[in-house]
Motif scaffolding. Structure first.
Motif, PDB file in Angstrom:
ATOM      1  N   HIS A 190      24.801  88.284  41.251  1.00 32.96           N
ATOM      2  CA  HIS A 190      24.101  88.801  40.070  1.00 32.96           C
ATOM      3  C   HIS A 190      22.586  88.704  40.261  1.00 32.96           C
ATOM      4  O   HIS A 190      21.850  88.270  39.371  1.00 32.96           O
ATOM      5  N   ASP A 234      20.459  90.677  37.692  1.00 31.05           N
ATOM      6  CA  ASP A 234      20.588  90.060  36.368  1.00 31.05           C
ATOM      7  C   ASP A 234      19.656  88.856  36.238  1.00 31.05           C
ATOM      8  O   ASP A 234      18.936  88.707  35.231  1.00 31.05           O
ATOM      9  N   SER A 279      16.354  88.549  33.780  1.00 30.44           N
ATOM     10  CA  SER A 279      16.361  87.500  32.753  1.00 30.44           C
ATOM     11  C   SER A 279      15.188  86.546  32.914  1.00 30.44           C
ATOM     12  O   SER A 279      14.680  86.001  31.932  1.00 30.44           O
ATOM     13  N   LYS A 336      18.683  96.595  32.357  1.00 35.38           N
ATOM     14  CA  LYS A 336      19.137  96.628  33.742  1.00 35.38           C
ATOM     15  C   LYS A 336      19.574  98.010  34.178  1.00 35.38           C
ATOM     16  O   LYS A 336      19.264  98.444  35.306  1.00 35.38           O
ATOM     17  N   ARG A 338      24.310  84.104  29.566  1.00 39.17           N
ATOM     18  CA  ARG A 338      23.866  85.343  28.924  1.00 39.17           C
ATOM     19  C   ARG A 338      23.827  85.239  27.402  1.00 39.17           C
ATOM     20  O   ARG A 338      23.335  86.150  26.729  1.00 39.17           O
ATOM     21  N   ALA A 377      19.042  91.937  30.884  1.00 38.72           N
ATOM     22  CA  ALA A 377      19.717  91.534  32.120  1.00 38.72           C
ATOM     23  C   ALA A 377      21.202  91.844  32.093  1.00 38.72           C
ATOM     24  O   ALA A 377      21.833  91.953  33.152  1.00 38.72           O
ATOM     25  N   SER A 378      21.775  91.996  30.922  1.00 37.02           N
ATOM     26  CA  SER A 378      23.227  92.200  30.793  1.00 37.02           C
ATOM     27  C   SER A 378      23.597  93.631  30.433  1.00 37.02           C
ATOM     28  O   SER A 378      24.761  93.939  30.199  1.00 37.02           O
TER      29      SER A 378
END
Length: 547
Positions: free
Chosen positions: A86, A89, A93, A128, A181, A198-199
């Motif tokens: 990830h 991500d 973040s 993202k 998250r 990020a998610s």
């Protein structure tokens, strides 16, 4: 001998399509195989009709006996030294200002193999899905072509230990877990937005909203003052809702219920909350304009900028865009430019909003009529030269929306999918008029039935678009084109050509709608099944491992 490339990917997403098109554009052959497990990978390599394997987006580990037999190039969305499933991500973040993409050889340890190529770039603080499909994908394609060139010349990759590390703190990171998250509304807006960005678009940021478990997407900064306890729903605007945070508020555009036994698709926030039982209509309405549609004027040129989530145009967005275009066309300018801000230009009707509605067939029909109204307004604009400036990928009705403009131009990163059949529709948006007008009847039928992606250069070769410019210089190039189009002689020529080619749009629309009525209400081409498979696709591919 022409280099033969096997592309292994977990989904035929935008980057997978760009990779295949770039490989073929470079003079090589490419075969795409969508794989979801080790068995799929083994079947994909059985024919051995390739020289090298590339993996632009792969969530399944390649078996050791395969990467030892064939060179397997992995595109990793992180700089040299970064490892883990990830990467992007974590970078978003943590608001990394600089990030990278690396092409490396598959090895036993994830992302630890020798390096073929790498790129670094400024990382924008955006969701993202938008970052992935712009700066990350651009760098990935550059890395891919360089890696193939080196392999073709028998140049060996460089061990990681011998490769400079431009981002010194790049390191191995674990998978980002659900609790990493999770949104806490008492946090400041920057922290919350970073988690949601990020998610997005998968797997979504878990949060509790109005006591309901939700996954959050498509978030934007709201107000700077804390007006209510964190987590309070402050109001609604269009399809979005405003939520109080520790130091202000954010606007949320998309939600997915995560509390039910049956899978749910993400959809417009107000609609998703209403479906979950929250009385959205009781929230106060905020009359301020949203970020989705913006207008600005530069002399004789008006710029109408759209930023619809994943390019989806619901009934409400279409109505607002129609009103905005009418306003732009009524100004004393010479040119109206319809442009996008983000990774997508447009992808047609909003299938998620259709699926979440009380009556999907009726909503699909309303959405269809609403987007047709926008297309008609652009086609019949008698006061302005219209330019569609496509800097993000476009599909189905989104492609046809662009074709209603007098001039259609694109950035070189754009991928077009000018077809409808994969979703079970025959198509509308006056495409039976605009598409043959540009590419000819035979080519139009081939595009509609072959359902193949084409890159911007290929679109220009076909006549689908009028010109292509480099993504990095597109803004300045577009402004110059718009100024040229506003010049009296050029403006008069374009306007005269527009008047000479207009056809009976009512007859064209009626014919298209007759076929679409059978698709939507009789389900003759499995629109219902294909729509549901499309909107639930994130549940099948939740990981962002690799690119």
């Amino acid at each position: 001998m022409t280099q033969r490339v096997l592309i292994l990917a977990s989904a035929n997403n935008g980057l997978t399509q760009r990779a295949a098109l770039a490989v073929r554009r470079s003079g090589r052959t490419a075969r795409i195989s969508i794989v979801h497990c080790e068995s799929d990978i083994r079947r994909a390599v059985e024919s051995a009709d390739f020289d090298i394997v590339v993996c632009p987006y792969l969530t399944t580990k390649i078996p050791a006996d395969i990467y030892r037999r064939w060179t397997c190039v992995i595109l990793h969305p992180g700089p040299v030294g970064d490892r883990g499933p990830h990467s992007l991500d974590w970078a978003i973040s943590e608001r990394e200002p600089l990030w990278g993409v690396t092409a490396l050889t598959a090895a036993e340890e994830m992302d630890a193999g020798p390096i073929w190529s790498t790129r670094t770039f400024g990382l924008p603080w955006r969701r993202k899905s938008a970052v992935y499909n712009t700066v990350v994908a651009d760098a990935a394609i550059e890395c891919l072509v360089e890696a193939l060139d080196k392999a073709d010349r028998a140049v060996s990759p460089t061990p990681q230990a011998e490769t400079p590390q431009p981002i010194v703190h790049a390191r191995r990171r674990p998978a980002m877990r659900r609790r990493d998250r999770e949104v806490r509304w008492s946090d400041d807006t920057a922290t919350i937005l970073s988690l949601i960005h990020a998610s997005d678009g998968s797997p979504g940021a878990p949060a509790t909203i109005a006591g309901l478990p939700m996954l959050v997407y498509d978030a934007h900064h709201g107000r700077d003052d804390a007006l209510a306890p964190p987590g309070t729903l402050l109001g609604r605007r269009d399809d979005g809702i405003e939520i109080a945070c520790g130091d202000g508020s954010i606007w949320v555009g998309r939600l997915r219920s995560s509390g039910g036994a049956d899978p749910s698709c993400k959809g417009p926030a107000a609609q998703a909350l209403a479906m979950a039982g929250f009385p959205v209509q009781a929230l106060p309405v905020d009359e301020r304009k949203s970020h989705e549609i913006r207008y600005r004027r530069e002399g004789e040129i008006g710029f109408l900028t759209i930023d619809f989530y994943n390019g989806a145009m619901g009934s409400g967005q279409c109505r607002r865009l129609l009103a905005a275009f009418a306003y732009a066309a009524a100004q004393d300018t010479k040119v109206v430019v319809l442009e996008n801000d983000g990774a997508y230009f447009a992808n047609g009707i909003d299938l998620s909003a259709v699926e979440l509605s009380d009556g999907p067939e009726g909503e699909a029909w309303r959405n269809l009529l609403a987007i047709n109204n926008v297309c008609r307004a652009i086609l019949t604009c008698s006061t302005q030269v219209t330019i569609a400036a496509v800097t993000g990928s476009a599909g189905a009705g989104g492609v046809m929306l662009a074709l209603t403009a007098d001039l259609v131009v694109a950035a070189d990163r754009v991928v077009f999918n000018p077809h409808y059949q994969t979703i079970g529709l025959s198509g509308s948006e006056f495409h039976t008029y605009t598409l043959p007008r540009r590419v000819g009847g035979d080519t139009a039928q081939r595009l509609l039935h072959d359902c193949q992606a084409i890159d911007a250069v290929g679109a220009a070769d076909l006549g689908l678009v009028d010109a292509v410019a480099p993504s990095a210089q597109f803004g300045s190039w577009l402004t110059e084109l718009a100024r040229e189009s506003a010049h009296p002689s050029r403006w008069a020529a374009i306007m005269a050509a527009k008047q000479s080619r207009l056809s009976d749009l009512n007859a064209i629309e009626r014919a298209e709608l007759r076929r679409m009525a059978r698709d939507i209400f009789r389900d003759e081409n499995e629109f219902r099944r294909k729509r549901q498979a499309f909107v639930l696709r994130d549940l099948r591919h939740p990981s962002t491992a690799g690119l």
